[in-house]
Design a protein around this motif. Structure first.
Motif, PDB file in Angstrom:
ATOM      1  N   TYR A   6     -14.897  31.155  12.602  1.00  8.48           N
ATOM      2  CA  TYR A   6     -15.310  32.026  13.692  1.00  8.48           C
ATOM      3  C   TYR A   6     -16.617  32.760  13.432  1.00  8.48           C
ATOM      4  N   GLN A   8     -20.780  32.291  12.832  1.00  9.81           N
ATOM      5  CA  GLN A   8     -21.972  31.440  12.860  1.00  9.81           C
ATOM      6  C   GLN A   8     -22.939  31.914  11.776  1.00  9.81           C
ATOM      7  N   HIS A 114     -10.030  36.069  19.520  1.00 14.17           N
ATOM      8  CA  HIS A 114     -10.052  34.611  19.348  1.00 14.17           C
ATOM      9  C   HIS A 114      -8.844  33.903  19.961  1.00 14.17           C
ATOM     10  N   HIS A 150     -20.408  37.429  15.558  1.00 16.59           N
ATOM     11  CA  HIS A 150     -20.003  36.030  15.382  1.00 16.59           C
ATOM     12  C   HIS A 150     -21.210  35.095  15.494  1.00 16.59           C
ATOM     13  N   THR A 151     -22.047  35.370  16.494  1.00 13.25           N
ATOM     14  CA  THR A 151     -23.206  34.507  16.753  1.00 13.25           C
ATOM     15  C   THR A 151     -24.494  35.052  16.157  1.00 13.25           C
ATOM     16  N   HIS A 157     -24.737  39.491  24.588  1.00 12.43           N
ATOM     17  CA  HIS A 157     -23.298  39.568  24.875  1.00 12.43           C
ATOM     18  C   HIS A 157     -22.965  40.740  25.793  1.00 12.43           C
ATOM     19  N   ARG A 165     -21.754  33.193  28.299  1.00  9.23           N
ATOM     20  CA  ARG A 165     -21.270  31.872  27.879  1.00  9.23           C
ATOM     21  C   ARG A 165     -22.260  30.776  28.275  1.00  9.23           C
ATOM     22  N   TYR A 175     -19.100  26.157  20.896  1.00  6.98           N
ATOM     23  CA  TYR A 175     -17.814  26.617  20.367  1.00  6.98           C
ATOM     24  C   TYR A 175     -17.538  28.047  20.822  1.00  6.98           C
ATOM     25  N   PHE A 176     -18.535  28.919  20.688  1.00  6.76           N
ATOM     26  CA  PHE A 176     -18.349  30.318  21.066  1.00  6.76           C
ATOM     27  C   PHE A 176     -18.457  30.527  22.573  1.00  6.76           C
ATOM     28  N   ASN A 181     -12.085  30.520  22.237  1.00  7.24           N
ATOM     29  CA  ASN A 181     -12.555  30.774  20.875  1.00  7.24           C
ATOM     30  C   ASN A 181     -13.183  32.151  20.698  1.00  7.24           C
ATOM     31  N   LEU A 182     -13.718  32.712  21.783  1.00  7.17           N
ATOM     32  CA  LEU A 182     -14.335  34.036  21.684  1.00  7.17           C
ATOM     33  C   LEU A 182     -14.249  34.756  23.029  1.00  7.17           C
TER      34      LEU A 182
END
Length: 226
Positions: A6, A8, A114, A150-151, A157, A165, A175-176, A181-182
């Motif tokens: 989870y 990056q 998550h 995470h990213t 965000h 997204r 993925y995120f 997943n997020l």
């Protein structure tokens, strides 16, 4: 050696920051809960990741609790845990599983973001309540911290979730970009989830700060006696 799925661009620098903040949270837990009166602990979302010092830090620092159990979507082989099951925390639990895993203290560190949709997040908390005899502890990042940890992206965000997204897809972070997943929470969303269970729990949200901003929320809940 398994890596955290989870995060990056995981680095020792970021892991040191995460570890420091989680240690701060554990100290708050110890300050508010008499650990000497806790006979068993259930960890939700345990990881087999052994590369990060912050992994399973709550369990590591609460090792005076004699019995540790685990519910995770990973197969947990760590001998710390006397009882483990590979199962999603948002799924339904049989009475047999609830009775076997029910513990004085149920903890979940940085996993509610998550599990997918808001409905899934509610289901997670509902299951945690069913599995707890005394206390629930959960933590999650603050959606409105300037950097999404995470990213590692700044400010993006803060956009409406559907726009964020789309940006992640453009940046090849598919993925995120997937809600399952997020799905970050702000304080009002977290309160909305917790208030659904106001007849079952009393709770307090603690703000965890980094560089002057609230980076994480720590929630300590006490199960109400019937």
């Amino acid at each position: 050696m398994k890596k955290n799925l989870y995060i990056q661009f995981e680095t020792n620098f970021f892991d040191r920051i995460i570890n420091r903040k989680r240690i701060e949270m554990v100290h708050l837990v110890k300050k508010n809960i008499k650990i000497s009166q806790i006979k068993n602990l259930l960890d939700i979302g345990t990881t087999e990741d052994s590369s990060a010092r912050s992994s399973n830090i709550f369990c590591k620092m609460l090792d005076k609790i004699k019995i540790h159990k685990s519910i995770s979507n990973q197969k947990i082989k760590n001998k710390r845990f006397k009882l483990c099951i590979k199962k999603s925390i948002t799924s339904k639990f049989s009475k047999e599983v609830i009775n076997a895993f029910k513990s004085d203290l149920v903890i979940s560190s940085a996993t509610i973001e998550h599990v997918g949709s808001f409905t899934n997040q509610v289901s997670k908390v509902e299951n945690m309540i069913s599995l707890s005899k005394k206390y629930i502890v959960l933590s999650t990042p603050n959606r409105f911290y300037p950097i999404e940890l995470h990213t590692k992206l700044p400010l993006l965000h803060w956009l409406p979730k559907n726009y964020f997204r789309k940006v992640l897809l453009l940046l090849n972070m598919g993925y995120f970009a997937d809600e399952k997943n997020l799905n970050l929470l702000d304080k009002s969303e977290l309160k909305k989830i917790l208030n659904i269970f106001s007849q079952k729990i009393d709770y307090k949200i603690y703000n965890i700060r980094f560089l002057g901003f609230v980076s994480n929320f720590l929630v300590i809940c006490k199960i109400k006696k019937n």
